[in-house]
Each structure stands twice: as structure tokens, then as C-alpha cells.
Design an enzyme around this catalytic site. Structure first.
Site, PDB file in Angstrom:
ATOM      1  N   PRO A  89       0.804  -1.227   0.000  1.00 48.88           N
ATOM      2  CA  PRO A  89       0.000   0.000   0.000  1.00 48.88           C
ATOM      3  C   PRO A  89       0.836   1.276   0.000  1.00 48.88           C
ATOM      4  O   PRO A  89       0.355   2.331  -0.413  1.00 48.88           O
ATOM      5  CB  PRO A  89      -0.820  -0.120   1.295  1.00 48.88           C
ATOM      6  N   GLU A 116       0.006  -8.365   8.180  1.00 49.36           N
ATOM      7  CA  GLU A 116       0.101  -6.938   8.509  1.00 49.36           C
ATOM      8  C   GLU A 116       1.177  -6.225   7.702  1.00 49.36           C
ATOM      9  O   GLU A 116       1.274  -5.000   7.738  1.00 49.36           O
ATOM     10  CB  GLU A 116       0.393  -6.761  10.005  1.00 49.36           C
ATOM     11  N   ARG A 154      -0.951  -6.558 -21.986  1.00 55.84           N
ATOM     12  CA  ARG A 154      -1.707  -5.916 -23.058  1.00 55.84           C
ATOM     13  C   ARG A 154      -0.839  -4.997 -23.916  1.00 55.84           C
ATOM     14  O   ARG A 154      -1.148  -4.736 -25.075  1.00 55.84           O
ATOM     15  CB  ARG A 154      -2.859  -5.095 -22.474  1.00 55.84           C
ATOM     16  N   ASP A 169      -7.433   2.464 -25.386  1.00 60.93           N
ATOM     17  CA  ASP A 169      -7.906   2.096 -24.060  1.00 60.93           C
ATOM     18  C   ASP A 169      -8.047   3.320 -23.170  1.00 60.93           C
ATOM     19  O   ASP A 169      -7.365   4.326 -23.348  1.00 60.93           O
ATOM     20  CB  ASP A 169      -6.911   1.134 -23.380  1.00 60.93           C
TER      21      ASP A 169
END
Length: 244
Positions: A89, A116, A154, A169
Site C-alpha cells: 500500500p 500486517e 496488453r 484504451d
């Protein structure tokens, strides 16, 4: 392109990598994917990969030694030449520009965190990059790894049937994608915009660009600042702001 993925749960990837574009890319040889179970590199009979945090607190922390051992065993002499990406994160936000950057490499190693978090020494002394796919909490880095593999794949030559598809896209040019329509021309009283039925390619291109600008302005104005905008685009946006 080769992807190495370090995870405690390799079974999570079965469906995502065995269908659709990823499956075809693997079958054609455009990409290869190797899943490595971090637990296989943990010492001791019980192959423990996590432990309680020093200083107290809830949850468990992934130990550094199995992750280092797995990375070094997988990469060998290439350990200093391959991007080692920790999915966390606290990493930089994954965007289309980051996918494009990663697609220029021949090989990537992705480390999926769990619990964690991961011992800080993995952040400091092993990972060469840290990436987050968004400002929310997931149970682990596996879904983030799937997202990165899909987005990067992609962009590789020959993966998509239409070479121009990646440029159209959403986010490819810093804008959301324009609306799409297909048959029937009228559905439950809702018609397809006339311009798309006109056969006038220049007008269609202009309409699609304006629709992409409008949609981005309405839904994601925050990304307009980094988009590739022409003078015509800026003039259209000013027009929208004047009528908004």
C-alpha cells in the site's frame, strides 16, 4: 516477457492466468509466468514465513529470510538486473504510464505481501521498486500482481489482435475512453448517435475525442492535468467549463 511471482498462495492465480488474453499470450509465447511459493524457501520443518512484530502490536509480519532466499534462488545471477517489485500500500500508484514503463523490461519479479506487512528490510535492501494499485486495503498482493501482469501484457507487441487497441484504451492517452455502441441501432427507444452511422471518419474521430474529454472532465477531472492535450482539446474543455 517473463514474470516471476513470489506468493504464499499460488493457487489464487489459476483462474486469472488460465483465461482470455493472458492465456492466449502464454500459449503464443509472448509471456511466461512462474509462480514461486515463498513457503518452499522457509527454514525448519514447519516452514514458518511470518512472526510477531518487535515492539508489540496486532497481526503477523512476513519474515525477511524466506523472501530473500526465494528471490535469490529464482533470479540467480540476474538478481541485480531484474526489477524486484514489492506490492504494498505504501508504493507508488500504478498507472498506465507505469505499466508502459514495466513493459520495456524482459523480466519482472513481483513479491506479494500478506498479513500486517513485510519486514522493513525487504523494503530497504531487496525491493528495487514498490507499487500500490490503489488507496484501499487488500488481503494480500496477489490481486495486485494479477492487475500488473494483465496491464503490462496488453502492451506487449502481438498480444492484442488490433495493434491500435492499446492506444484507444482508457488512460492510454491520459483520458477515459469514449462511449462504445454496437447493433441494434435503436434499443428500447435509445438510438446510437447519428455521427457513428454517418461513415464520416473524420467526424467520428472528432466526436470520440470530445466524448473522451467530456467523460474525463465529468468523472475524473484530476487526471486531466497530466493528459496529452492539444489546443483543440483545451478549447473544448473551456467550452465545457463555460456550459457547466
Amino acid at each position: 516477457m517473463h514474470f516471476d511471482i513470489l506468493t504464499l498462495f499460488p493457487g489464487l492465480f489459476a483462474g486469472a492466468f488460465d483465461e482470455s488474453i493472458i492465456k492466449r499470450a502464454r500459449e503464443s509465447g509472448s509471456i511466461t509466468i512462474a509462480l514461486h511459493n515463498i513457503r518452499d524457501y522457509a527454514a525448519g520443518r514447519h516452514q514458518v514465513t511470518d512472526d510477531t512484530p518487535y515492539g508489540g502490536g496486532g497481526g503477523m509480519i512476513m519474515k525477511p529470510d524466506p523472501i530473500f532466499a526465494a528471490t535469490e534462488a529464482v533470479l540467480g545471477e540476474q538478481a541485480t538486473a531484474v526489477p524486484i517489485i514489492l506490492l504494498t500500500p505504501g508504493g507508488r500508484l500504478f498507472r498506465q504510464s507505469v505499466a508502459r514503463e514495466l513493459s520495456r523490461h524482459n523480466r519482472l519479479l513481483l513479491i506479494c505481501g500478506r498479513y500486517e506487512g513485510v519486514d522493513e528490510r525487504v523494503h530497504q535492501y531487496l525491493a528495487t521498486d514498490e507499487i500500490s494499485i490503489g488507496d484501499y486495503v487488500l488481503s494480500g498482493g496477489e490481486i495486485a500482481a494479477m492487475v500488473i501482469v494483465d496491464a503490462v501484457t496488453r502492451l506487449l507487441p502481438g498480444v492484442l489482435g488490433d495493434p491500435s487497441a492499446t492506444f484507444e484504451d482508457s488512460h492510454a492517452e491520459g483520458l477515459l475512453e469514449y462511449p462504445h455502441y454496437t447493433r441494434p441501432p435503436t434499443f428500447r427507444g435509445h438510438p446510437v448517435p447519428k455521427v457513428l452511422l454517418s461513415g464520416h471518419h473524420a467526424e467520428i474521430t472528432r466526436w470520440r475525442r470530445q466524448q473522451a474529454l467530456r467523460r474525463t472532465w465529468e468523472r475524473r477531472p484530476d487526471i486531466l492535468a497530466s493528459a496529452h492535450l492539444t489546443e483543440q482539446d483545451l478549447a473544448y474543455l473551456q467550452q465545457l467549463q463555460g456550459t457547466g
